[in-house]
Structures are given as structure tokens and as C-alpha cells.
Design an enzyme around this catalytic site. Structure first.
Site, PDB file in Angstrom:
ATOM      1  N   LYS A  56       0.857  -1.195   0.000  1.00 29.63           N
ATOM      2  CA  LYS A  56       0.000   0.000   0.000  1.00 29.63           C
ATOM      3  C   LYS A  56       0.887   1.237   0.000  1.00 29.63           C
ATOM      4  O   LYS A  56       1.719   1.418   0.883  1.00 29.63           O
ATOM      5  CB  LYS A  56      -0.895  -0.002   1.243  1.00 29.63           C
ATOM      6  CG  LYS A  56      -1.611   1.313   1.521  1.00 29.63           C
ATOM      7  CD  LYS A  56      -2.277   1.298   2.903  1.00 29.63           C
ATOM      8  CE  LYS A  56      -2.799   2.680   3.295  1.00 29.63           C
ATOM      9  NZ  LYS A  56      -3.383   2.704   4.649  1.00 29.63           N
ATOM     10  N   GLU A 102      -9.163   3.445   3.062  1.00 29.96           N
ATOM     11  CA  GLU A 102      -8.790   3.479   1.641  1.00 29.96           C
ATOM     12  C   GLU A 102      -7.733   2.465   1.263  1.00 29.96           C
ATOM     13  O   GLU A 102      -7.651   2.048   0.096  1.00 29.96           O
ATOM     14  CB  GLU A 102      -8.311   4.888   1.277  1.00 29.96           C
ATOM     15  CG  GLU A 102      -6.866   5.224   1.584  1.00 29.96           C
ATOM     16  CD  GLU A 102      -6.510   5.160   3.065  1.00 29.96           C
ATOM     17  OE1 GLU A 102      -5.339   4.881   3.379  1.00 29.96           O
ATOM     18  OE2 GLU A 102      -7.388   5.386   3.920  1.00 29.96           O
ATOM     19  N   ASP A 158      -2.437  10.578   3.608  1.00 27.33           N
ATOM     20  CA  ASP A 158      -3.822  10.171   3.862  1.00 27.33           C
ATOM     21  C   ASP A 158      -4.514  11.194   4.760  1.00 27.33           C
ATOM     22  O   ASP A 158      -4.309  11.216   5.966  1.00 27.33           O
ATOM     23  CB  ASP A 158      -3.854   8.789   4.511  1.00 27.33           C
ATOM     24  CG  ASP A 158      -5.275   8.306   4.758  1.00 27.33           C
ATOM     25  OD1 ASP A 158      -6.197   8.833   4.102  1.00 27.33           O
ATOM     26  OD2 ASP A 158      -5.449   7.399   5.592  1.00 27.33           O
ATOM     27  N   ASP A 198       1.930   6.630   5.528  1.00 28.25           N
ATOM     28  CA  ASP A 198       0.895   5.694   5.118  1.00 28.25           C
ATOM     29  C   ASP A 198       1.263   4.945   3.847  1.00 28.25           C
ATOM     30  O   ASP A 198       0.487   4.130   3.358  1.00 28.25           O
ATOM     31  CB  ASP A 198      -0.450   6.413   4.960  1.00 28.25           C
ATOM     32  CG  ASP A 198      -1.620   5.505   5.274  1.00 28.25           C
ATOM     33  OD1 ASP A 198      -1.432   4.511   6.000  1.00 28.25           O
ATOM     34  OD2 ASP A 198      -2.736   5.783   4.794  1.00 28.25           O
ATOM     35  N   ARG A 244      -7.301  -0.671   1.859  1.00 29.99           N
ATOM     36  CA  ARG A 244      -7.821  -1.959   1.372  1.00 29.99           C
ATOM     37  C   ARG A 244      -8.366  -1.844  -0.054  1.00 29.99           C
ATOM     38  O   ARG A 244      -8.363  -2.821  -0.799  1.00 29.99           O
ATOM     39  CB  ARG A 244      -8.887  -2.475   2.341  1.00 29.99           C
ATOM     40  CG  ARG A 244     -10.144  -1.638   2.442  1.00 29.99           C
ATOM     41  CD  ARG A 244     -10.911  -1.876   3.732  1.00 29.99           C
ATOM     42  NE  ARG A 244     -10.200  -1.326   4.884  1.00 29.99           N
ATOM     43  CZ  ARG A 244     -10.620  -1.445   6.140  1.00 29.99           C
ATOM     44  NH1 ARG A 244     -11.739  -2.100   6.408  1.00 29.99           N
ATOM     45  NH2 ARG A 244      -9.919  -0.922   7.128  1.00 29.99           N
ATOM     46  N   ASP A 262     -11.813   6.903   4.701  1.00 28.70           N
ATOM     47  CA  ASP A 262     -10.552   6.749   5.420  1.00 28.70           C
ATOM     48  C   ASP A 262     -10.148   5.279   5.538  1.00 28.70           C
ATOM     49  O   ASP A 262      -9.100   4.975   6.095  1.00 28.70           O
ATOM     50  CB  ASP A 262     -10.656   7.380   6.812  1.00 28.70           C
ATOM     51  CG  ASP A 262      -9.300   7.562   7.471  1.00 28.70           C
ATOM     52  OD1 ASP A 262      -8.295   7.627   6.734  1.00 28.70           O
ATOM     53  OD2 ASP A 262      -9.237   7.630   8.708  1.00 28.70           O
ATOM     54  N   LYS A 290      -9.765  13.032   8.631  1.00 32.51           N
ATOM     55  CA  LYS A 290      -9.180  12.691   9.928  1.00 32.51           C
ATOM     56  C   LYS A 290      -9.146  13.920  10.832  1.00 32.51           C
ATOM     57  O   LYS A 290      -9.120  15.055  10.347  1.00 32.51           O
ATOM     58  CB  LYS A 290      -7.741  12.197   9.746  1.00 32.51           C
ATOM     59  CG  LYS A 290      -7.582  10.877   9.053  1.00 32.51           C
ATOM     60  CD  LYS A 290      -6.104  10.549   8.879  1.00 32.51           C
ATOM     61  CE  LYS A 290      -5.897   9.224   8.168  1.00 32.51           C
ATOM     62  NZ  LYS A 290      -6.296   8.078   8.995  1.00 32.51           N
TER      63      LYS A 290
END
Length: 489
Positions: free
Chosen positions: A254, A338, A259, A277, A340, A336, A266
Site C-alpha cells: 500500500k 482506503e 492520507d 501511510d 484496502r 478513510d 481525519k
């Protein structure tokens, strides 16, 4: 910042010890016996070393600990570093000793009287890993590096055994550099360019741009980045060091370069940490670099999905439904969640194109894994006991914490959607497990697979045994070990 490749290994020459600058290092076992180098230092210091070794202070030291004796009489050095270490230490003891020397080094030269010490190469690796610094954006506070010389009885043999460790350290450093970079520097374009540069090492690198991703049907991945000005990409890195025609092992990462949470924004406190991230993609990149540098006898493909999750007028909204490359539809409940969505398409693409013998994906996927395991262990989820056990063994060997958690059909109930094939979140309960269950839907039944949730281990606020605060590079050593033990011919 010094790698093992820059550490010199020379024949023992004790006549040079008295005039050595910087710091001199000796090793003394728990039995307090002095080897030839330590005896030479003891004579030069008028038996000051022997007095220290006979003291309660030395007795209370643990294996791998380092104590400095400042401005020792009889030596030109600024300090004498005494390392308590058996002559045949374990790997972890040797690396701990090296890490202690890195913290003691400051900006000084180090003359390490290793003599016949076993695992001097591991001491050098620990020294290099803990000596890492990230000062690329500091204008007047860059640490100067002192020279490091190990005096050993068989320098050619030690240097040869240290060579693959230099490749490991470079892979770890590459991962740490990527993970530490701010998002205005490490854009998706910049990330892809850094990976493309590894073609010089013998890797084959292919960059898939948005138009091609659209044709492939990677709509879940593209939905994450559609609110950002930075283009989404998938980068494929191939190392073909094994038998021609053999299916590769696949690593998938990933790579969310920043993010914000998207429309599901967030909280502002701590959002600056979301530069990390992309840690899963960073680990994949570091492993591929290590494999290329050490000319691994294996076929391995590394794939990373590079996106930025931003809120804007074009961003994905909660309630939107998108179709994956596999063909399943996903209702986006929370933008959030995201990572996956990125991994779903890349996992399917990896299987569809490369037919791998197995695959492992890595992601800073859930805050829930930190609640469960803290910063000591990454979460391991798998459909294969064999692959999971092999990875856990490799992680234990390399001292990288990992703990397996369950997967079970009952958790799938939490992902049911009223209007689509599934939701992208299952609620607060079992958050890390439902994320893994989501990913498993994009793994074919006959493909051995592990999901590693590294949200707690990729970057830390406090130093670890072998890394300063910040990016750790967790996973590079364990995955390199797994590939060496299981997939190299």
C-alpha cells in the site's frame, strides 16, 4: 549514516592502538577474561580496564551493553568503549552491541578490536542500522560521520560474510528514507521515479499510469486518488534471479503517500504522521532493492499502488459504489478505509498477470492493530499455515515482532452491504480482522497469502533496538530471510 559496505575490516595490528583517534572499542565476555586486544589496552591504560571489569558496574551490565571510559590514560583516543559480549554471541546480542556502539560513536572514528570475535559482521550490521539518520531537510545540523574500522583476525572472511548484510542495510535504509519523506517531496510521481531508478541494479520496473489502470478496471484503487492532483499509479518491480519460467513470489504494498482520510476527514491532531501511510510500499521497495543488490537466486515481483487520499470536489464520497478489477462492487462507507481499496485491485492484478507461487501484502492498514498489538508486533493474517509459519519463523530469526491473528467466515457478516457486494468497513469491532477479511475476498483460494498490518511497526515515536525514532524499515529483514529460506534455489 554508514552501511556495512563502508565499514573497513583490517588485520589485527595492536601497535596502532595507542595512537588511534576517536574511540577504541574492546569486547569482554561475562567471564571477564581479556582477549589479546583487551590485554594490550589494559597494559596501555595501566590496568584501568582490568579494574573496570572487576567492578560492580561491569557485573551489572547486560550482554551487548556498552560503557564508555572517557579520556583513558595511555591512549590518544577520547574514550575507551567496553562492550560486554560473549566470544560467541547470538545474532541478537551481536546486533545489540553494534547498536550500542552506534549510539556511543557520536561523530568520532571507531577502532573496534574484534580479533577472533564471532559474528563481528552482525555487530557491524547492528552498528549501521542504529546509526541511520534522516537529515535530508536540515540545512545546518547534519551529522558528520567518523570512520569505522574493525580489526579482525581474518578480515577477508569477515568482509565476505558482511557483504550480503550491506545489501540488507541498504534495503532498510531505502525503506526508511521513503517512509520518512514529507508528502510534498514524495509525491506519487517522485515515488515512482525513485523505483524506476532501481533499473540500474538489474530490476525490471514498469509504471502503470491512470489511463492504463482505467482500462484494467482498477476502479477501487483509482477511487482513492481521484480527489488529488497527484496521479495514481501502480509500479511493478521484477527480480528474475531464479530459474527462467518459474512463477515468482509476489510482494504487494500500500502506497498512500498522504492520507487525509478523504471526505471522511481525519482529526487534525497527528495528521502530519500520515506521510508514513505508504510504509507498506516502502517495505516492498526496500526488499526488492536488497534482492537486487545481493543477486538473490529467486524470482520475485514487487507491486505497489501509489495514490494520495485528498478531499476535493472530485473526491469519492461516503455512499459511493465502485467496481473492483475482480468485478465485485464495494460500497464506500468510510473514505478513510482506503488502503484496502488500493490493495484489492493490486492483489487481483498480481494474481491475474503473474500467477505467483504465493504472495504477501503489507500495509499501514488499521489503527485497530495498534490497539491490539502496540508498536511491538505487526499483525499477521493468512490463508496458509505453511506460509504464515515460514514468515513468523523468519521474523523471529531477524528479531522483527509479528503475531498471527484469526480469519473466519463469521467476520464476513460485518461487511455485508444493502446495495453492493460488500462494504469497505465492518465497524469498530475486530477492525483489523474485518480489514483482512475484506482483502481475502480478492485472493484466489489456491494462492498462499499473508496480509501484514504494519501500522504499529512502520514508524514509531521512540527509538527501537536498531532504529532511531521515525521510520523503522520493519519487514525488510524478515521478508528477505523468508525469500532466502523458502524460495531461493
Amino acid at each position: 549514516m554508514t552501511t556495512p559496505a563502508e565499514i573497513q575490516f583490517k588485520e589485527v595490528d595492536l601497535d596502532t592502538v595507542a595512537e588511534a583517534s576517536g574511540k577504541v572499542v574492546v569486547f569482554v565476555g561475562p567471564d571477564a577474561r581479556l582477549d589479546a586486544g583487551a590485554r594490550r589496552v589494559n597494559r596501555l591504560t595501566k590496568k584501568a580496564l582490568a579494574r573496570f571489569v572487576e567492578s560492580d558496574r561491569f557485573e551489572k551490565m547486560s550482554s551487548g551493553d556498552v560503557t564508555q571510559l572517557a579520556f583513558p590514560a595511555g591512549l590518544a583516543a577520547d574514550a575507551l568503549c567496553v562492550v560486554k559480549l560473549p566470544r560467541r554471541p547470538s545474532v541478537m546480542e551481536a546486533r545489540k552491541a553494534g547498536a550500542g556502539l552506534a549510539k556511543a560513536q557520536s561523530e568520532s572514528d571507531l577502532l573496534v578490536l574484534a580479533g577472533t570475535l564471532a559474528r563481528a559482521d552482525e555487530v557491524a550490521l547492528g552498528l549501521a542500522l542504529r546509526g541511520y539518520t534522516f537529515d535530508a531537510h536540515k540545512t545546518d545540523d547534519k551529522k558528520s560521520e567518523g570512520a569505522i574500522t574493525f580489526m579482525v583476525s581474518k578480515p577477508e572472511e569477515v568482509a565476505k560474510s558482511a557483504a550480503p548484510m550491506a545489501a540488507i542495510a541498504e534495503g532498510v535504509f531505502f525503506t526508511r528514507d521513503l517512509t520518512n519523506e514529507p508528502a510534498n517531496v514524495l509525491t506519487t510521481d517522485d515515488f515512482a521515479a525513485r523505483l524506476a531508478a532501481m533499473q540500474e541494479l538489474g530490476l525490471e520496473v514498469e509504471i502503470l499510469e491512470e489511463d492504463e489502470l482505467e482500462k484494467l478496471g482498477m476502479r477501487t484503487l483509482l477511487s482513492v486518488g481521484q480527489g488529488s492532483a497527484s496521479p495514481s499509479k501502480v509500479v511493478v518491480m521484477s527480480w528474475n534471479g531464479g530459474k527462467k519460467g518459474d512463477a515468482p513470489f509476489a510482494l504487494i504494498g500500500k502506497g498512500v503517500v498522504f492520507d487525509t482520510g478523504g471526505i471522511s476527514l481525519k482529526p487534525p491532531a497527528g495528521m502530519e504522521d500520515m506521510t508514513m501511510d505508504m510504509g507498506g510500499a516502502g517495505v516492498v521497495a526496500g526488499v526488492m532493492r536488497t534482492l537486487a543488490l545481493r543477486k538473490a537466486n529467486a524470482n520475485v515481483v514487487g507491486l505497489v499502488g501509489l495514490v494520495e487520499n485528498m478531499p476535493s470536489g472530485t473526491a469519492t464520497r461516503p455512499g459511493d459504489v465502485v467496481k473492483s478489477m475482480k468485478g465485485d462492487t464495494v460500497e464506500i462507507i468510510n473514505t478513510d478505509a482506503e488502503g484496502r481499496l488500493v490493495l484489492a485491485d493490486v492483489l487481483w492484478y498480481a494474481q491475474d498477470r503473474f500467477k505467483p507461487v504465493g504472495m504477501i501484502n503489507l500495509a499501514t492498514l488499521t489503527g485497530a492493530i495498534i490497539v491490539a498489538l502496540g508498536h511491538e508486533n505487526a499483525g499477521v493474517f493468512s490463508n496458509s499455515d505453511e506460509l504464515s509459519d515460514a514468515f513468523l519463523k523468519a521474523a523471529k530469526t531477524e528479531g522483527e515482532g509479528a503475531w498471527r491473528l484469526p480469519l473466519a467466515p463469521a467476520y464476513d457478516e460485518l461487511l455485508k452491504s444493502r446495495i453492493a457486494d460488500m462494504k469497505n468497513v465492518g465497524g469498530r469491532m475486530a477492525g483489523s480482522i474485518t480489514a483482512a477479511q475484506f482483502l481475502q475476498r480478492f485472493v484466489k483460494d489456491d494462492v498462499p497469502w499473508c496480509h501484514l498490518d504494519i501500522a504499529g511497526t512502520a514508524s514509531v515515536k521512540k527509538e527501537t533496538a536498531l532504529a532511531p525514532a521515525g521510520a523503522t524499515g520493519w519487514g525488510v529483514m524478515a521478508l528477505n530471510r523468508l525469500i532466502a529460506d523458502k524460495y531461493e534455489g
